[in-house]
Every structure is written in structure tokens, then in C-alpha cells.
Design a protein around this motif. Structure first.
Motif, PDB file in Angstrom:
ATOM      1  N   ALA A  39     -13.319   0.055  -1.993  1.00 13.96           N
ATOM      2  CA  ALA A  39     -12.342  -0.972  -2.379  1.00 13.96           C
ATOM      3  C   ALA A  39     -11.501  -0.495  -3.570  1.00 13.96           C
ATOM      4  O   ALA A  39     -10.283  -0.684  -3.597  1.00 13.96           O
ATOM      5  CB  ALA A  39     -13.064  -2.271  -2.742  1.00 13.96           C
ATOM      6  N   ALA A  40     -12.150   0.147  -4.553  1.00 14.29           N
ATOM      7  CA  ALA A  40     -11.421   0.663  -5.717  1.00 14.29           C
ATOM      8  C   ALA A  40     -10.417   1.724  -5.304  1.00 14.29           C
ATOM      9  O   ALA A  40      -9.284   1.768  -5.801  1.00 14.29           O
ATOM     10  CB  ALA A  40     -12.406   1.234  -6.738  1.00 14.29           C
ATOM     11  N   SER A  41     -10.826   2.599  -4.382  1.00 14.74           N
ATOM     12  CA  SER A  41      -9.926   3.637  -3.889  1.00 14.74           C
ATOM     13  C   SER A  41      -8.713   3.017  -3.201  1.00 14.74           C
ATOM     14  O   SER A  41      -7.573   3.459  -3.405  1.00 14.74           O
ATOM     15  CB  SER A  41     -10.670   4.552  -2.910  1.00 14.74           C
ATOM     16  N   ALA A  42      -8.952   1.968  -2.403  1.00 12.86           N
ATOM     17  CA  ALA A  42      -7.851   1.297  -1.701  1.00 12.86           C
ATOM     18  C   ALA A  42      -6.882   0.639  -2.690  1.00 12.86           C
ATOM     19  O   ALA A  42      -5.662   0.672  -2.494  1.00 12.86           O
ATOM     20  CB  ALA A  42      -8.417   0.243  -0.742  1.00 12.86           C
ATOM     21  N   VAL A  43      -7.417   0.069  -3.772  1.00  3.80           N
ATOM     22  CA  VAL A  43      -6.564  -0.561  -4.796  1.00  3.80           C
ATOM     23  C   VAL A  43      -5.652   0.477  -5.438  1.00  3.80           C
ATOM     24  O   VAL A  43      -4.444   0.244  -5.621  1.00  3.80           O
ATOM     25  CB  VAL A  43      -7.427  -1.258  -5.868  1.00  3.80           C
ATOM     26  N   PHE A  44      -6.213   1.643  -5.781  1.00  3.78           N
ATOM     27  CA  PHE A  44      -5.405   2.686  -6.416  1.00  3.78           C
ATOM     28  C   PHE A  44      -4.367   3.261  -5.450  1.00  3.78           C
ATOM     29  O   PHE A  44      -3.264   3.626  -5.858  1.00  3.78           O
ATOM     30  CB  PHE A  44      -6.291   3.803  -6.974  1.00  3.78           C
ATOM     31  N   VAL A  45      -4.720   3.333  -4.170  1.00  8.17           N
ATOM     32  CA  VAL A  45      -3.739   3.786  -3.178  1.00  8.17           C
ATOM     33  C   VAL A  45      -2.561   2.816  -3.129  1.00  8.17           C
ATOM     34  O   VAL A  45      -1.393   3.236  -3.125  1.00  8.17           O
ATOM     35  CB  VAL A  45      -4.394   3.900  -1.779  1.00  8.17           C
ATOM     36  N   TRP A  46      -2.846   1.513  -3.107  1.00  9.38           N
ATOM     37  CA  TRP A  46      -1.780   0.513  -3.060  1.00  9.38           C
ATOM     38  C   TRP A  46      -0.925   0.579  -4.327  1.00  9.38           C
ATOM     39  O   TRP A  46       0.303   0.501  -4.253  1.00  9.38           O
ATOM     40  CB  TRP A  46      -2.365  -0.879  -2.879  1.00  9.38           C
ATOM     41  N   MET A  47      -1.569   0.740  -5.475  1.00  7.23           N
ATOM     42  CA  MET A  47      -0.823   0.852  -6.727  1.00  7.23           C
ATOM     43  C   MET A  47       0.069   2.093  -6.711  1.00  7.23           C
ATOM     44  O   MET A  47       1.213   2.063  -7.184  1.00  7.23           O
ATOM     45  CB  MET A  47      -1.787   0.911  -7.912  1.00  7.23           C
ATOM     46  N   GLY A  48      -0.459   3.189  -6.151  1.00  4.11           N
ATOM     47  CA  GLY A  48       0.321   4.420  -6.055  1.00  4.11           C
ATOM     48  C   GLY A  48       1.527   4.249  -5.152  1.00  4.11           C
ATOM     49  O   GLY A  48       2.634   4.681  -5.482  1.00  4.11           O
ATOM     50  N   LEU A  49       1.313   3.611  -4.006  1.00  2.83           N
ATOM     51  CA  LEU A  49       2.421   3.362  -3.086  1.00  2.83           C
ATOM     52  C   LEU A  49       3.490   2.486  -3.738  1.00  2.83           C
ATOM     53  O   LEU A  49       4.692   2.709  -3.557  1.00  2.83           O
ATOM     54  CB  LEU A  49       1.896   2.684  -1.821  1.00  2.83           C
ATOM     55  N   THR A  50       3.031   1.495  -4.501  1.00  4.10           N
ATOM     56  CA  THR A  50       3.970   0.584  -5.160  1.00  4.10           C
ATOM     57  C   THR A  50       4.792   1.311  -6.216  1.00  4.10           C
ATOM     58  O   THR A  50       6.027   1.202  -6.254  1.00  4.10           O
ATOM     59  CB  THR A  50       3.210  -0.589  -5.802  1.00  4.10           C
TER      60      THR A  50
END
Length: 207
Positions: A39-50
Motif C-alpha cells: 500500500a505504501a509503495s502504491a501511495v508513492f507511485v501515485w504521488m510520483g505520477l501526480t
């Protein structure tokens, strides 16, 4: 004969032993750690995409005011330090004019900005983030690092590394041809590819 059958019918179930409860609790913690890391990895991926401008709504954030935020950190023997960053409040407006937030804010900024300063930003949910390709790449590096750690936790979970009495090398050999090894290799491969790709991306973005 019927009396014996009645006694067998109402026999109390045997409770699990303390070692078995500890083992089940350990497995539960391992599974929880894997889910949290994913879940933490997915959050950072979304933040990176944003932050890279690949997700969210692109627009402009206009500063109304900024204030400093001090974070205190405790250390050994009561010692500790502090770090300071800035939060700016203001208004966000999308480039197409369809989205407008009159009371929005940006956090974790490195310095204060004057009233009326304009940021090129991305809106994701209620969060406004400065558009920064390099910072987005760094978020991907963090996400990939967490995913690589998750691959090791998965390996530990599948093989019960701390309980099987084998060395790590012997344990790895014992997984040959199993679905568990395939899963670990797939997760680790994605993580390593993400680390390498994100690192190159960050270097290119830095110029």
C-alpha cells in the motif's frame, strides 16, 4: 452406547497451544507487513505520477500566505533536533477552468513565498502538489525500494525463513520450481526495474 455418544457430542474443543498461537500471530504480522508495504509503495507511485504531471489536474496555485512548520525529532538520551518547512495557503485553478479551490494549501515547501506567487501544480483529491518531474522520479525510487523490501518479506513469509533451520542460500534453493519463487522473482524484478528506471529519470530531469 447412547450415553457415550452424548458425551462425545459435547466434548469441549481443544484450544491451540501457546506456541501455536505465537506462530499464527507471527504469520499474521508478516502478512500485514506485506500488505502495508504494498500500500505504501502504491501511495508513492501515485504521488510520483501526480508530481510528474501524469495524474491529477494540472493548474496554477496562487499563494495567499505562508507560515513555517517546525518538526521536532527525539533522539537517544532525550536529545533531538528539529527541521522546518513551510505551508502556503491560497487558491488553485485548473488550466481548463473546470476546477477551482479557493481554500487549498501546499505543504512541505523548502521556503516561504510572497503573496501572489504562482506555482505550476497538480491537484489530486484535496491535495495540491508542485509539478516537479525530478521530485516525481524520487517518489518512484522510494516506491521501488519499498517494493523490493516487500519481495524479501514475501520470501520470508513463504519459506518461514526464521523457523526452517536453513541458511538463506539453502532456503532459496529449496524454492526451486515453486510458485513462491516465481512470485518473489516477479516482485523483485519489478522493483529493481523501477529503481533503475527511476534513477535514470531523476538524473535526466536534474539535467
Amino acid at each position: 452406547m447412547n450415553q457415550n455418544a452424548g458425551k462425545e457430542l459435547f466434548t469441549m474443543p481443544q484450544l491451540p497451544s501457546i506456541p501455536e498461537v505465537k506462530r499464527m500471530w507471527g504469520r499474521f504480522l508478516h502478512a500485514g507487513a506485506m500488505v502495508m508495504a504494498l500500500a505504501a509503495s502504491a501511495v508513492f507511485v501515485w504521488m510520483g505520477l501526480t508530481q510528474a504531471g501524469l495524474a491529477g489536474t494540472h493548474g496554477t496555485f496562487t499563494v495567499e500566505e505562508c507560515h513555517s512548520v517546525t518538526h521536532r525529532h527525539s533522539g537517544k538520551h532525550g536529545s533531538g533536533g528539529s527541521t522546518t518547512d513551510y505551508t502556503c495557503t491560497g487558491a488553485f485553478r485548473s488550466d481548463d477552468g473546470k476546477a477551482a479551490e479557493s481554500e487549498s494549501h501546499m505543504s512541505n515547501l523548502g521556503k516561504s513565498y510572497p503573496k501572489g506567487y504562482h506555482f505550476s501544480t497538480q491537484l489530486s483529491g484535496n491535495e495540491v502538489m508542485p509539478r516537479n518531474t525530478q521530485a516525481g522520479a524520487v517518489k518512484f525510487i522510494i516506491a521501488s525500494g519499498i517494493l523490493l523490501l516487500d519481495a524479501f518479506v514475501l520470501f520470508w513469509f513463504i519459506t518461514r525463513l526464521d523457523k526452517n533451520g536453513l541458511t538463506m542460500k539453502e532456503t532459496w534453493r529449496s524454492t526451486k520450481g515453486t510458485a513462491g519463487r516465481v512470485a518473489v522473482v516477479c516482485v523483485a524484478t519489478v522493483a529493481v526495474a523501477g529503481l533503475l528506471g527511476s534513477s535514470v529519470w531523476a538524473l535526466v530531469a536534474a539535467g
